[in-house]
Design a protein around this motif. Structure first.
Motif, mmCIF file in Angstrom:
data_model
loop_
_atom_site.group_PDB
_atom_site.id
_atom_site.type_symbol
_atom_site.label_atom_id
_atom_site.label_comp_id
_atom_site.label_asym_id
_atom_site.label_seq_id
_atom_site.Cartn_x
_atom_site.Cartn_y
_atom_site.Cartn_z
ATOM 1 N N UNK A 297 0.847 -1.192 0.000
ATOM 2 C CA UNK A 297 0.000 0.000 0.000
ATOM 3 C C UNK A 297 0.881 1.240 0.000
ATOM 4 N N UNK A 298 0.628 2.133 -0.949
ATOM 5 C CA UNK A 298 1.400 3.374 -1.060
ATOM 6 C C UNK A 298 0.470 4.554 -0.779
ATOM 7 N N UNK A 299 0.799 5.331 0.240
ATOM 8 C CA UNK A 299 -0.059 6.439 0.639
ATOM 9 C C UNK A 299 0.748 7.719 0.792
ATOM 10 N N UNK A 300 0.056 8.839 0.630
ATOM 11 C CA UNK A 300 0.649 10.141 0.907
ATOM 12 C C UNK A 300 0.086 10.648 2.230
ATOM 13 N N UNK A 301 0.967 11.168 3.077
ATOM 14 C CA UNK A 301 0.532 11.670 4.389
ATOM 15 C C UNK A 301 1.022 13.091 4.575
ATOM 16 N N UNK A 302 0.351 13.794 5.498
ATOM 17 C CA UNK A 302 0.710 15.185 5.761
ATOM 18 C C UNK A 302 0.587 15.475 7.243
ATOM 19 N N UNK A 303 1.535 16.240 7.763
ATOM 20 C CA UNK A 303 1.493 16.712 9.141
ATOM 21 C C UNK A 303 1.965 18.153 9.139
ATOM 22 N N UNK A 304 1.018 19.079 9.253
ATOM 23 C CA UNK A 304 1.379 20.491 9.155
ATOM 24 C C UNK A 304 1.815 20.819 7.736
ATOM 25 N N UNK A 305 3.036 21.283 7.591
ATOM 26 C CA UNK A 305 3.574 21.628 6.272
ATOM 27 C C UNK A 305 4.420 20.506 5.688
ATOM 28 N N UNK A 306 4.583 19.413 6.412
ATOM 29 C CA UNK A 306 5.432 18.308 5.959
ATOM 30 C C UNK A 306 4.602 17.228 5.281
ATOM 31 N N UNK A 307 5.104 16.750 4.144
ATOM 32 C CA UNK A 307 4.460 15.673 3.395
ATOM 33 C C UNK A 307 5.443 14.529 3.226
ATOM 34 N N UNK A 308 4.920 13.318 3.127
ATOM 35 C CA UNK A 308 5.776 12.156 2.904
ATOM 36 C C UNK A 308 4.972 11.076 2.197
ATOM 37 N N UNK A 309 5.704 10.179 1.575
ATOM 38 C CA UNK A 309 5.091 9.010 0.939
ATOM 39 C C UNK A 309 5.419 7.795 1.796
ATOM 40 N N UNK A 310 4.386 7.110 2.289
ATOM 41 C CA UNK A 310 4.563 5.981 3.200
ATOM 42 C C UNK A 310 4.163 4.690 2.491
ATOM 43 N N UNK A 311 4.988 3.670 2.643
ATOM 44 C CA UNK A 311 4.708 2.346 2.085
ATOM 45 C C UNK A 311 4.408 1.376 3.212
ATOM 46 N N UNK A 312 3.331 0.611 3.055
ATOM 47 C CA UNK A 312 2.939 -0.399 4.029
ATOM 48 C C UNK A 312 2.977 -1.773 3.367
ATOM 49 N N UNK A 313 3.590 -2.724 4.022
ATOM 50 C CA UNK A 313 3.565 -4.110 3.551
ATOM 51 C C UNK A 313 2.579 -4.882 4.433
ATOM 52 N N UNK B 88 10.441 9.253 1.368
ATOM 53 C CA UNK B 88 9.900 7.905 1.201
ATOM 54 C C UNK B 88 10.141 7.107 2.480
ATOM 55 N N UNK B 89 9.053 6.707 3.135
ATOM 56 C CA UNK B 89 9.137 6.062 4.431
ATOM 57 C C UNK B 89 8.416 4.722 4.388
ATOM 58 N N UNK B 90 9.044 3.687 4.958
ATOM 59 C CA UNK B 90 8.403 2.382 5.110
ATOM 60 C C UNK B 90 7.953 2.251 6.560
ATOM 61 N N UNK B 91 6.672 1.997 6.759
ATOM 62 C CA UNK B 91 6.122 1.876 8.110
ATOM 63 C C UNK B 91 6.017 0.403 8.493
ATOM 64 N N UNK B 92 6.482 0.097 9.697
ATOM 65 C CA UNK B 92 6.440 -1.273 10.203
ATOM 66 C C UNK B 92 5.082 -1.608 10.825
ATOM 67 N N UNK B 93 4.394 -0.574 11.319
ATOM 68 C CA UNK B 93 3.121 -0.775 12.004
ATOM 69 C C UNK B 93 2.319 0.522 11.918
ATOM 70 N N UNK B 94 1.005 0.409 12.034
ATOM 71 C CA UNK B 94 0.153 1.584 11.896
ATOM 72 C C UNK B 94 -1.036 1.455 12.843
ATOM 73 N N UNK B 95 -1.440 2.588 13.455
ATOM 74 C CA UNK B 95 -2.585 2.583 14.361
ATOM 75 C C UNK B 95 -3.411 3.846 14.147
ATOM 76 N N UNK B 96 -4.735 3.687 14.079
ATOM 77 C CA UNK B 96 -5.645 4.811 13.911
ATOM 78 C C UNK B 96 -5.658 5.656 15.173
ATOM 79 N N UNK B 97 -5.663 6.974 15.004
ATOM 80 C CA UNK B 97 -5.746 7.920 16.119
ATOM 81 C C UNK B 97 -7.140 8.540 16.136
ATOM 82 N N UNK B 98 -7.808 8.462 17.268
ATOM 83 C CA UNK B 98 -9.168 8.985 17.375
ATOM 84 C C UNK B 98 -9.147 10.496 17.324
ATOM 85 N N UNK B 99 -10.065 11.073 16.560
ATOM 86 C CA UNK B 99 -10.188 12.527 16.436
ATOM 87 C C UNK B 99 -11.154 13.022 17.503
#
Length: 267
Positions: free
Chosen positions: A159-175, A232-243
């Motif tokens: 899975x290839x996703x684009x993420x944003x935090x403030x003014x920073x953007x990155x492309x994250x890959x999930x296996x 380009x970042x590879x994430x080892x794990x991911x967790x949803x954050x409640x809004x």
């Protein structure tokens, strides 16, 4: 923390063959007199002439390790974060992208970001035995180290996703981490997608993650420094954050808090 172990000589032929047959049962191994080395932040060990390896030793430490592993697997199946995820230091996404390694060993950190786009939402998988192979080749594995005919290629998430935090953007890959993200095994997702197309509940859950905030576990190592520097970042794990944000633009808006009874004793 994952560690690569290489067996040579009789250990590779004897114990290695047993491990190959037993690997699906997640055996516990005890190693003695192995050579330890660190390359680009990753720790690895390799056997020597004097090395010994014991499979599922009947000792207390092995029992404790197996119990810990079973708890971790159970938590993972329920979508709970791993011990590594919970203990990792949280830093900003810009630090993930530009952080250099001061230590010779790899480090694990987390960062929070909002998903803005899923780049390959229509086909977030690939087929493999041990390495990535072309999905159009139905029987022959293209892994050069393997080069064998296999009965069935194994689907894995990519899975290839684009993420944003403030003014920073990155492309994250999930296996494999995408399993928590989507909610099922890759094989189930593919079957549902082919049968129901965009009406698949797993596909709908998948695309509805756009706009949500997640916390990502990332391994910081020397060999990924250049890729991270390019975003380009590879994430080892991911967790949803409640809004839990509160809209205060409406002057008439009120925040309802749970009522609590207080017992008052008279003198």
């Amino acid at each position: 923390m994952p560690m690569r172990t290489t067996l040579f000589g009789d250990l590779a032929t004897n114990e290695g063959s047993i491990l190959k047959a037993e690997i699906k049962y997640k055996p516990v191994i005890a190693l003695s007199d192995f050579k330890i080395s660190i390359y680009q932040g990753d720790t690895s060990i390799s056997s020597q002439i004097i090395s010994t390896l014991c499979i599922n030793p009947k000792i207390e430490l092995a029992s404790e390790l197996r119990e810990w592993f079973q708890l971790e697997e159970s938590a993972k199946a329920k979508g709970s974060p791993s011990t590594l995820f919970k203990n990792a230091k949280e830093i900003h996404i810009s630090d993930i992208m530009h952080k250099s390694q001061n230590s010779i060993q790899a480090q694990y950190c987390t960062f929070k970001a909002k998903i803005t786009t899923i780049l390959n939402r229509l086909e977030p998988w690939f087929y493999a035995c041990n390495k990535k192979v072309d999905k159009d080749v139905s029987k022959e594995c293209l892994n050069n180290k393997c080069r064998r005919i296999i009965d069935d290629l194994v689907p894995r998430y990519l899975v290839k996703i684009l993420v944003k935090n403030g003014t920073d953007n990155a492309r994250v890959t999930l296996f494999d981490a995408a399993e928590i993200f989507i909610g099922c095994k890759a094989k189930t997702f593919i079957t549902e997608k082919k049968e129901k197309n965009n009406q698949s509940p797993y596909f709908q859950k998948f695309v509805l993650n756009i706009g949500k905030t997640f916390k990502f576990l990332v391994k910081l190592g020397e060999k990924t420094k250049d890729e991270r520097g390019e975003g380009n970042i590879i994430a080892q794990e991911i967790q949803l954050q409640l809004d839990i944000t509160i809209d205060v633009d409406n002057e008439d808006a009120t925040l309802e808090l749970p009522r609590k009874k207080i017992k008052v004793e008279k003198d």
